[in-house]
Design a protein around this motif. Structure first.
Motif, PDB file in Angstrom:
ATOM      1  N   UNK A 143      34.240  27.550  49.043  1.00 19.55           N
ATOM      2  CA  UNK A 143      35.412  27.028  48.340  1.00 19.55           C
ATOM      3  C   UNK A 143      34.968  26.151  47.171  1.00 19.55           C
ATOM      4  N   UNK A 144      35.897  25.934  46.239  1.00 19.99           N
ATOM      5  CA  UNK A 144      35.684  25.044  45.087  1.00 19.99           C
ATOM      6  C   UNK A 144      34.578  25.491  44.141  1.00 19.99           C
ATOM      7  N   UNK A 145      34.328  26.812  44.060  1.00 18.10           N
ATOM      8  CA  UNK A 145      33.392  27.304  43.048  1.00 18.10           C
ATOM      9  C   UNK A 145      34.042  28.391  42.187  1.00 18.10           C
ATOM     10  N   UNK A 146      35.372  28.505  42.270  1.00 17.32           N
ATOM     11  CA  UNK A 146      36.077  29.453  41.425  1.00 17.32           C
ATOM     12  C   UNK A 146      36.379  30.779  42.076  1.00 17.32           C
ATOM     13  N   UNK A 147      36.503  30.787  43.428  1.00 16.70           N
ATOM     14  CA  UNK A 147      36.774  32.031  44.147  1.00 16.70           C
ATOM     15  C   UNK A 147      38.172  32.069  44.762  1.00 16.70           C
ATOM     16  N   UNK A 148      39.057  31.213  44.317  1.00 16.57           N
ATOM     17  CA  UNK A 148      40.456  31.307  44.729  1.00 16.57           C
ATOM     18  C   UNK A 148      40.743  30.869  46.148  1.00 16.57           C
ATOM     19  N   UNK A 149      39.985  29.900  46.671  1.00 13.68           N
ATOM     20  CA  UNK A 149      40.220  29.474  48.051  1.00 13.68           C
ATOM     21  C   UNK A 149      41.594  28.835  48.235  1.00 13.68           C
ATOM     22  N   UNK A 150      42.116  28.180  47.200  1.00 10.77           N
ATOM     23  CA  UNK A 150      43.458  27.600  47.335  1.00 10.77           C
ATOM     24  C   UNK A 150      44.513  28.686  47.467  1.00 10.77           C
ATOM     25  N   UNK A 151      44.285  29.837  46.832  1.00 12.00           N
ATOM     26  CA  UNK A 151      45.266  30.922  46.925  1.00 12.00           C
ATOM     27  C   UNK A 151      45.355  31.467  48.348  1.00 12.00           C
ATOM     28  N   UNK A 152      44.222  31.791  48.940  1.00  6.69           N
ATOM     29  CA  UNK A 152      44.244  32.315  50.310  1.00  6.69           C
ATOM     30  C   UNK A 152      44.625  31.230  51.300  1.00  6.69           C
ATOM     31  N   UNK A 153      44.202  29.983  51.033  1.00  6.13           N
ATOM     32  CA  UNK A 153      44.511  28.896  51.947  1.00  6.13           C
ATOM     33  C   UNK A 153      46.000  28.636  52.064  1.00  6.13           C
ATOM     34  N   UNK A 154      46.681  28.509  50.936  1.00  5.63           N
ATOM     35  CA  UNK A 154      48.110  28.220  50.988  1.00  5.63           C
ATOM     36  C   UNK A 154      48.926  29.458  51.375  1.00  5.63           C
TER      37      UNK A 154
END
Length: 326
Positions: free
Chosen positions: A98-109
């Motif tokens: 996460x937090x390296x530009x792979x969209x973790x906030x998108x899948x997380x939320x």
């Protein structure tokens, strides 16, 4: 009242930048993305009447501050819609950095919104769930509907929701994403917050609608080169706007530029169908076709970065109870 859901992160193809409403996370314009698999986030949500306070845990760490506030925004929306007052326990795990530009906030939320609505007993379609996920992250709306999805701009939940786009199955099956992981921490929210202050922002708004139309048409036709050439150009446009905001955010690193050069050499010298794309971060998505994936991954690996090869991922889904994280 417990449920578990899983969602894939997104790669932005035509990305949104800036928000006209930061509380509801309403973007200025539409955006199109593709979900990437097998990367995913798994989230379990349980509403507990005897719990005194909410607890949010991601990858083994309890969230505090702004991270907890964003999760609470989604949870509170579900509570309001379901008429619940119970406190909640949330645990989430990513199988990718996460937090390296792979969209973790998108899948997380996306996983959070689907698990929470399921646990609360709300019977919603995925586009309806996308309006709740959007409150955590606009890109999460597209991770809910999965595949190639379009988040429509609007001023309310009826208009500003995600829709999955129809694309030829053979096209989606042929797409490969060589992920060049450049480990540099990034903060997307700050970039969105000041996007409209860039002197390039109005220029981006002037041309982004043409890019959206181009990608929609190319996806319908299954035209790989048109889709991902446009995504490459959109990445450069996004970076120009970000770098010319008040803080002058520059997310790219030397490894990022080296990957860009390698992609262009493969395309120009060896006639390989390959295009780069970045979201807000230093990591690079290198988009190619199945027959060229090994060659492209080897060349990107020569740049000294860690790589994975991903495919197109589907929509968020509710998992069986035996997949629960607690």
């Amino acid at each position: 009242m417990r449920a578990t859901a899983r969602a894939h992160p997104i790669q932005g193809l035509v990305k949104y930048h800036g928000m006209r409403d930061e509380e509801l996370r309403l973007p200025y314009h539409d955006s199109i993305s593709v979900c990437t698999a097998p990367s995913n986030t798994t989230t379990t949500v349980e509403f507990q009447a005897d719990r005194e306070e909410d607890a949010y845990v991601v990858d083994g760490e309890r969230l505090e501050g702004r991270g907890a506030d964003r999760v609470r925004t989604v949870v509170d929306e579900v509570r309001d819609r379901a008429g619940l007052d119970d406190r909640v326990r949330v645990e989430s795990e990513n199988n990718f950095p996460s937090n390296i530009g792979l969209g973790s906030s998108s899948s997380g939320f996306a996983a959070l919104a689907l698990a929470a609505t399921e646990a609360a007993g709300l019977e919603y379609t995925l586009p309806e769930v996308s309006t709740i996920a959007r409150r955590g992250s606009s890109s999460a709306a597209r991770a809910v509907t999965g595949g190639f999805s379009d988040l429509h701009a609007g001023l309310n939940d009826e208009d500003c929701r995600s829709e999955r786009l129809d694309v030829p199955e053979s096209f989606a099956a042929d797409v490969r994403v060589v992920v060049a992981k450049v480990p540099a921490y990034k903060e997307t929210e700050h970039a969105h917050a000041e996007a409209a202050d860039s002197h390039m922002f109005e220029a981006r708004l002037a041309h982004v609608h043409d890019q959206l139309a181009e990608v929609r048409d190319a996806l319908r036709e299954g035209d790989f080169d048109r889709v991902f050439e446009t995504a490459e150009h959109d990445s450069l446009s996004l970076a120009a706007t970000t770098m010319t905001g008040p803080a002058g955010w520059v997310y790219w690193k030397p490894d990022t530029i080296e990957v860009f050069d390698a992609v262009r050499e493969l395309r120009s010298d060896e006639d390989v169908p390959v295009y780069f794309s970045t979201d807000t971060g230093a990591t690079v998505y290198v988009n190619t076709r199945a027959a060229y994936a090994d060659e492209v991954e080897a060349r990107i690996g020569d740049c000294g970065v860690e790589t994975d090869v991903w495919r197109v991922g589907g929509p968020a889904q509710v998992l069986d109870d035996d997949a629960a994280l607690f």
